[in-house]
Design a protein around this motif. Structure first.
Motif, PDB file in Angstrom:
ATOM      1  N   VAL A 102       0.843  -1.198   0.000  1.00  0.00           N
ATOM      2  CA  VAL A 102       0.000   0.000   0.000  1.00  0.00           C
ATOM      3  C   VAL A 102       0.875   1.244   0.000  1.00  0.00           C
ATOM      4  O   VAL A 102       0.631   2.199  -0.759  1.00  0.00           O
ATOM      5  CB  VAL A 102      -0.960  -0.001   1.221  1.00  0.00           C
ATOM      6  N   VAL A 103       1.930   1.244   0.828  1.00  0.00           N
ATOM      7  CA  VAL A 103       2.834   2.394   0.888  1.00  0.00           C
ATOM      8  C   VAL A 103       3.563   2.551  -0.440  1.00  0.00           C
ATOM      9  O   VAL A 103       3.695   3.669  -0.956  1.00  0.00           O
ATOM     10  CB  VAL A 103       3.820   2.252   2.064  1.00  0.00           C
ATOM     11  N   ALA A 104       4.040   1.442  -1.016  1.00  0.00           N
ATOM     12  CA  ALA A 104       4.743   1.511  -2.304  1.00  0.00           C
ATOM     13  C   ALA A 104       3.817   2.049  -3.391  1.00  0.00           C
ATOM     14  O   ALA A 104       4.221   2.899  -4.202  1.00  0.00           O
ATOM     15  CB  ALA A 104       5.280   0.138  -2.687  1.00  0.00           C
ATOM     16  N   ASP A 105       2.587   1.565  -3.412  1.00  0.00           N
ATOM     17  CA  ASP A 105       1.618   2.076  -4.404  1.00  0.00           C
ATOM     18  C   ASP A 105       1.363   3.567  -4.187  1.00  0.00           C
ATOM     19  O   ASP A 105       1.296   4.341  -5.151  1.00  0.00           O
ATOM     20  CB  ASP A 105       0.295   1.303  -4.306  1.00  0.00           C
ATOM     21  N   TYR A 106       1.264   3.975  -2.930  1.00  0.00           N
ATOM     22  CA  TYR A 106       1.017   5.388  -2.618  1.00  0.00           C
ATOM     23  C   TYR A 106       2.201   6.247  -3.060  1.00  0.00           C
ATOM     24  O   TYR A 106       2.021   7.308  -3.657  1.00  0.00           O
ATOM     25  CB  TYR A 106       0.790   5.534  -1.101  1.00  0.00           C
ATOM     26  N   LEU A 107       3.426   5.745  -2.794  1.00  0.00           N
ATOM     27  CA  LEU A 107       4.610   6.530  -3.152  1.00  0.00           C
ATOM     28  C   LEU A 107       4.835   6.597  -4.655  1.00  0.00           C
ATOM     29  O   LEU A 107       5.457   7.541  -5.145  1.00  0.00           O
ATOM     30  CB  LEU A 107       5.843   5.950  -2.457  1.00  0.00           C
ATOM     31  N   ARG A 108       4.349   5.644  -5.401  1.00  0.00           N
ATOM     32  CA  ARG A 108       4.458   5.697  -6.864  1.00  0.00           C
ATOM     33  C   ARG A 108       3.519   6.738  -7.460  1.00  0.00           C
ATOM     34  O   ARG A 108       3.759   7.233  -8.537  1.00  0.00           O
ATOM     35  CB  ARG A 108       4.140   4.329  -7.455  1.00  0.00           C
ATOM     36  N   GLY A 109       2.495   7.044  -6.733  1.00  0.00           N
ATOM     37  CA  GLY A 109       1.521   8.022  -7.241  1.00  0.00           C
ATOM     38  C   GLY A 109       1.981   9.450  -6.961  1.00  0.00           C
ATOM     39  O   GLY A 109       3.037   9.714  -6.405  1.00  0.00           O
ATOM     40  N   VAL A 110       1.166  10.390  -7.365  1.00  0.00           N
ATOM     41  CA  VAL A 110       1.450  11.808  -7.183  1.00  0.00           C
ATOM     42  C   VAL A 110       1.080  12.181  -5.750  1.00  0.00           C
ATOM     43  O   VAL A 110       0.087  11.712  -5.202  1.00  0.00           O
ATOM     44  CB  VAL A 110       0.608  12.644  -8.187  1.00  0.00           C
ATOM     45  N   VAL A 111       1.910  13.040  -5.153  1.00  0.00           N
ATOM     46  CA  VAL A 111       1.610  13.504  -3.801  1.00  0.00           C
ATOM     47  C   VAL A 111       0.377  14.393  -3.885  1.00  0.00           C
ATOM     48  O   VAL A 111       0.328  15.310  -4.706  1.00  0.00           O
ATOM     49  CB  VAL A 111       2.803  14.289  -3.218  1.00  0.00           C
ATOM     50  N   PRO A 112      -0.613  14.132  -3.055  1.00  0.00           N
ATOM     51  CA  PRO A 112      -1.812  14.974  -3.097  1.00  0.00           C
ATOM     52  C   PRO A 112      -1.453  16.438  -2.814  1.00  0.00           C
ATOM     53  O   PRO A 112      -0.574  16.735  -2.010  1.00  0.00           O
ATOM     54  CB  PRO A 112      -2.697  14.409  -1.985  1.00  0.00           C
ATOM     55  N   ALA A 113      -2.129  17.356  -3.502  1.00  0.00           N
ATOM     56  CA  ALA A 113      -1.826  18.788  -3.388  1.00  0.00           C
ATOM     57  C   ALA A 113      -1.971  19.268  -1.952  1.00  0.00           C
ATOM     58  O   ALA A 113      -1.136  20.035  -1.468  1.00  0.00           O
ATOM     59  CB  ALA A 113      -2.742  19.573  -4.317  1.00  0.00           C
TER      60      ALA A 113
END
Length: 154
Positions: A102-113
């Protein structure tokens, strides 16, 4: 013929001889029976010693069996504890793997504004402050240019 006195004396003498022989024979039998009784008593004592020894051996075996039973119970309890702990650890590792994914998937995405603005610092978001800070502009190359060995005063 033999006078009556002599015959009575002969019979009496014969009776005395037979009585003495019988007494000697009975004495010999009594001595034999005494030796046999002593031997039987000695054998009984030896057998009683063996019985006592066997009783001691059996008592020690019972004590050792009791200890083995206790060790077996303790080993089974430890085995069950280790099995339970192994299952708990396996679940924890699986949960960590899921969380890591879950953390890896989150870090691959764009940081929320909203998150980016919350942690924004002027030093890192304002180009004028970043380039013109108190120490001057940040050099593009962190190493000084190569020169003679005496020129390195950094």
């Amino acid at each position: 013929m033999i006078p009556l006195g002599w015959s009575a004396a002969g019979v009496l003498g014969l009776a005395v001889v037979l009585t003495l022989w019988r007494a000697d024979h009975l004495d010999s039998e009594r001595a034999f029976e005494q030796r046999r009784a002593e031997l039987a008593e000695h054998q009984r004592d030896e057998k009683q010693g063996l019985i006592d020894l066997q009783g001691g051996v059996l008592a020690e075996q019972q004590r050792q069996l009791g200890m083995l039973t206790d060790i077996d119970m303790t080993t089974r309890q430890l085995s069950m504890t280790l099995t339970r702990q192994g299952a708990d650890h396996a679940r924890a590792i699986e949960e960590l793997k899921r969380n890591d994914q879950v953390v890896a998937d989150y870090l691959r995405g764009v940081v929320p504004a909203a998150l980016g603005v919350r942690y924004a610092r002027r030093e890192t978001t304002d180009p004028a402050i970043y380039r013109g800070g108190p120490a001057g502009p940040v050099p593009a190359d962190p190493l000084p240019p190569a020169g003679p060995a005496g020129d390195r005063h950094h």
